[in-house]
Design an enzyme around this catalytic site. Sequence first.
Site, PDB file in Angstrom:
ATOM      1  N   LEU A   1       1.047  -1.198  -0.069  1.00  0.00           N
ATOM      2  CA  LEU A   1      -0.099  -0.059  -0.208  1.00  0.00           C
ATOM      3  C   LEU A   1       0.816   1.294   0.217  1.00  0.00           C
ATOM      4  CD1 LEU A   1      -0.016   1.439   3.093  1.00  0.00           C
ATOM      5  CD2 LEU A   1      -1.393  -0.536   3.796  1.00  0.00           C
ATOM      6  N   ARG A   2       0.082   2.483  -0.554  1.00  0.00           N
ATOM      7  CA  ARG A   2       1.038   3.481  -0.638  1.00  0.00           C
ATOM      8  C   ARG A   2       0.150   4.454   0.451  1.00  0.00           C
ATOM      9  NH1 ARG A   2      -0.571   5.139  -6.447  1.00  0.00           N
ATOM     10  NH2 ARG A   2      -2.449   4.061  -5.562  1.00  0.00           N
TER      11      ARG A   2
ATOM     12  N   CYS B   1       9.763   4.085   3.703  1.00  0.00           N
ATOM     13  CA  CYS B   1       9.998   2.530   2.762  1.00  0.00           C
ATOM     14  C   CYS B   1      11.231   2.717   1.920  1.00  0.00           C
ATOM     15  CB  CYS B   1       8.755   2.240   2.040  1.00  0.00           C
ATOM     16  SG  CYS B   1       7.599   1.622   3.091  1.00  0.00           S
TER      17      CYS B   1
HETATM   18  N1  LIG Z   1       4.069   2.885   5.803  1.00  0.00           N
HETATM   19  C1  LIG Z   1       4.114   2.217   4.758  1.00  0.00           C
HETATM   20  O1  LIG Z   1       3.671   2.791   3.529  1.00  0.00           O
HETATM   21  C2  LIG Z   1       4.402   0.992   4.472  1.00  0.00           C
HETATM   22  C3  LIG Z   1       3.996   0.198   3.315  1.00  0.00           C
HETATM   23  C4  LIG Z   1       4.407  -1.314   3.024  1.00  0.00           C
HETATM   24  C5  LIG Z   1       5.270  -1.675   3.902  1.00  0.00           C
HETATM   25  N2  LIG Z   1       5.598  -0.912   5.137  1.00  0.00           N
HETATM   26  C6  LIG Z   1       6.447  -1.752   6.152  1.00  0.00           C
HETATM   27  O2  LIG Z   1       5.328  -2.174   7.427  1.00  0.00           O
HETATM   28  C7  LIG Z   1       6.090  -2.221   8.375  1.00  0.00           C
HETATM   29  C8  LIG Z   1       5.231  -1.102   9.393  1.00  0.00           C
HETATM   30  O3  LIG Z   1       5.380   0.084   8.787  1.00  0.00           O
HETATM   31  P1  LIG Z   1       4.756   1.508   9.449  1.00  0.00           P
HETATM   32  O4  LIG Z   1       4.900   2.534   8.492  1.00  0.00           O
HETATM   33  O5  LIG Z   1       3.234   0.787   9.646  1.00  0.00           O
HETATM   34  O6  LIG Z   1       5.159   1.461  10.842  1.00  0.00           O
HETATM   35  P2  LIG Z   1       4.805   2.367  12.052  1.00  0.00           P
HETATM   36  O7  LIG Z   1       6.239   2.969  12.590  1.00  0.00           O
HETATM   37  O8  LIG Z   1       3.906   3.486  11.666  1.00  0.00           O
HETATM   38  O9  LIG Z   1       4.096   1.491  13.181  1.00  0.00           O
HETATM   39  C9  LIG Z   1       4.808   0.323  13.858  1.00  0.00           C
HETATM   40  C10 LIG Z   1       3.927   0.140  15.126  1.00  0.00           C
HETATM   41  O10 LIG Z   1       4.024  -1.105  15.559  1.00  0.00           O
HETATM   42  C11 LIG Z   1       4.297  -0.816  17.115  1.00  0.00           C
HETATM   43  N3  LIG Z   1       5.097  -1.961  17.906  1.00  0.00           N
HETATM   44  C12 LIG Z   1       6.390  -2.378  17.620  1.00  0.00           C
HETATM   45  N4  LIG Z   1       6.707  -3.425  18.206  1.00  0.00           N
HETATM   46  C13 LIG Z   1       5.453  -3.994  18.868  1.00  0.00           C
HETATM   47  C14 LIG Z   1       5.054  -4.822  19.626  1.00  0.00           C
HETATM   48  N5  LIG Z   1       5.958  -5.736  20.227  1.00  0.00           N
HETATM   49  N6  LIG Z   1       3.677  -5.252  20.019  1.00  0.00           N
HETATM   50  C15 LIG Z   1       2.715  -4.253  19.473  1.00  0.00           C
HETATM   51  N7  LIG Z   1       2.973  -3.223  18.732  1.00  0.00           N
HETATM   52  C16 LIG Z   1       4.421  -2.892  18.490  1.00  0.00           C
HETATM   53  C17 LIG Z   1       4.719   0.560  17.278  1.00  0.00           C
HETATM   54  O11 LIG Z   1       4.337   1.195  18.749  1.00  0.00           O
HETATM   55  C18 LIG Z   1       4.165   1.258  16.071  1.00  0.00           C
HETATM   56  O12 LIG Z   1       3.043   1.867  16.522  1.00  0.00           O
HETATM   57  C19 LIG Z   1       7.587  -1.916   8.398  1.00  0.00           C
HETATM   58  O13 LIG Z   1       8.283  -3.092   7.888  1.00  0.00           O
HETATM   59  C20 LIG Z   1       7.230  -1.034   6.750  1.00  0.00           C
HETATM   60  O14 LIG Z   1       8.735  -1.181   6.152  1.00  0.00           O
HETATM   61  C21 LIG Z   1       5.274   0.228   5.286  1.00  0.00           C
END
Ligand SMILES: NC(=O)c1ccc[n+]([C@@H]2O[C@H](COP(=O)([O-])OP(=O)(O)OC[C@H]3O[C@@H](n4cnc5c(N)ncnc54)[C@H](O)[C@@H]3O)[C@@H](O)[C@H]2O)c1
Length: 433
Positions: A153-154, A263
């Site tokens: 997703l974007r 990302c």
């Molecule tokens: N943001 C994007 O557009 C996007 C798109 C595709 C993939 N991703 C990937 O998805 C993953 C998450 O990205 P994001 O942007 O959502 O990150 P984010 O930092 O917004 O969210 C991660 C959340 O996980 C929580 N967390 C960490 N450890 C935890 C635990 N043990 N138990 C419960 N909660 C916990 C944190 O408090 C945080 O709220 C990454 O690997 C990222 O590369 C992100």
Amino acid sequence: MRVAMIGTGYVGLVSGACFADFGHHVTCIDKNSEKIDQLRSGGVPIYEPGLDLLIERNVREGRLDFETDLTDAVKAADVVFIAVGTPSRRGDGHADLSYVYAAAEEIARSMDGFTVVVTKSTVPVGTGDEVEAVIRKTRPDAQFAVVSNPEFLREGAAIEDFKRPDRVVVGVENDTAREVMRELYRPLFLNETPIVFTARRTSELIKYAANAFLAMKITFINEMADLCEAVGADVQQVAKGIGLDNRIGNKFLHAGPGYGGSCFPKDTLALTRTAQEHDSPVRLVETVVDINDRRKAAMADKVIKACDGDVSGKTVAVLGLTFKPNTDDMRDAPSLDIIPALQKAGARIKAYDPAGALEAEKLLSDVEMTSGAYLCAEDADVLVIITEWNEFRALDLDRVKESMKGSILVDLRNIYDPADMKGRGFNYVSVGR
Ligand SMILES: NC(=O)c1ccc[n+]([C@@H]2O[C@H](COP(=O)([O-])OP(=O)(O)OC[C@H]3O[C@@H](n4cnc5c(N)ncnc54)[C@H](O)[C@@H]3O)[C@@H](O)[C@H]2O)c1
């Protein structure tokens, strides 16, 4: 089906809300209790168009809830997603997997009955094996399968992307888990979304390969933009001329200040590290990372050059701080490189962003945040557009020009027409034109 989503950030919250909207029961879990409190009281901790209504509807209909503790939700779950962050590890650029492994250990302690544990976080090849080992070590008796299901997703279009994806990739090597994943995504079969089943390692690599390719495409057109400036060509026409070729495609061919976001920068870097470790370097991607890093610094120089080489004592008004429009995400945003470099050169910075100001204030210092584009432009010597929010495309440019002290406008997203801007009396500088 019952789903537990560990990590309620940009990916976990959107995925959780969308799975609930598919009809599953979803509990979104996050260690950050402020986030969970906010969600429980009807707020949404991130800016993502349409997400508030989606959450509100699914909470009301009893399919979506929020917890800080995963125990009960994991016990009851058929599928547990790991959607925690995988930021760049300080110093070496590898993906920091500590949150993923900590989550895997916690999940293991609460699992009850056969459980499918799905890694949705972006993780390097082989992480699924390690997650499996962590769970096995913590709970030798557990019945489970570990699956890779990267997310594409974007931000800014996340709900549409999740509900109408180009494809879903599932890396799974266990037949029961494959059927569980098929059932979970069944609503997408209705609109004939291709679901690509692969081995787990292949699925993990697909995510990095996709991001690296897109980053490469952006970097390619950015270099073409520099060449256009040097030879007197127009990069937008070059992009159109090549993009109409179906083999190339017209997406991700917009020249700009270099890619940023949560990302591309960390994923391209992590891919180069994985490849080096396996003695199979991806030199193309290494070069992309290097060019992009240099580009952000070069954008500050571009602004300074537009001001005849000196911004000292000048007021620079910046429109757009987030790494792209329709999000409040400031992670690795180009503005975080450009603004400090301009400050170092002596500029005073005013800024406006429709959604990112709160986040930006945590990461930038000595920036006067304003509450609108016109206020921002007032008395500025230079106006710089860093992020192409829609509202900047339809500004009353005569009003902007009138309120500014100077007439220099540096448009790092090419949202205006050079001839028109010249006609309005701006000293207009854009990218690759
Ligand atoms: N943001 C994007 O557009 C996007 C798109 C595709 C993939 N991703 C990937 O998805 C993953 C998450 O990205 P994001 O942007 O959502 O990150 P984010 O930092 O917004 O969210 C991660 C959340 O996980 C929580 N967390 C960490 N450890 C935890 C635990 N043990 N138990 C419960 N909660 C916990 C944190 O408090 C945080 O709220 C990454 O690997 C990222 O590369 C992100």
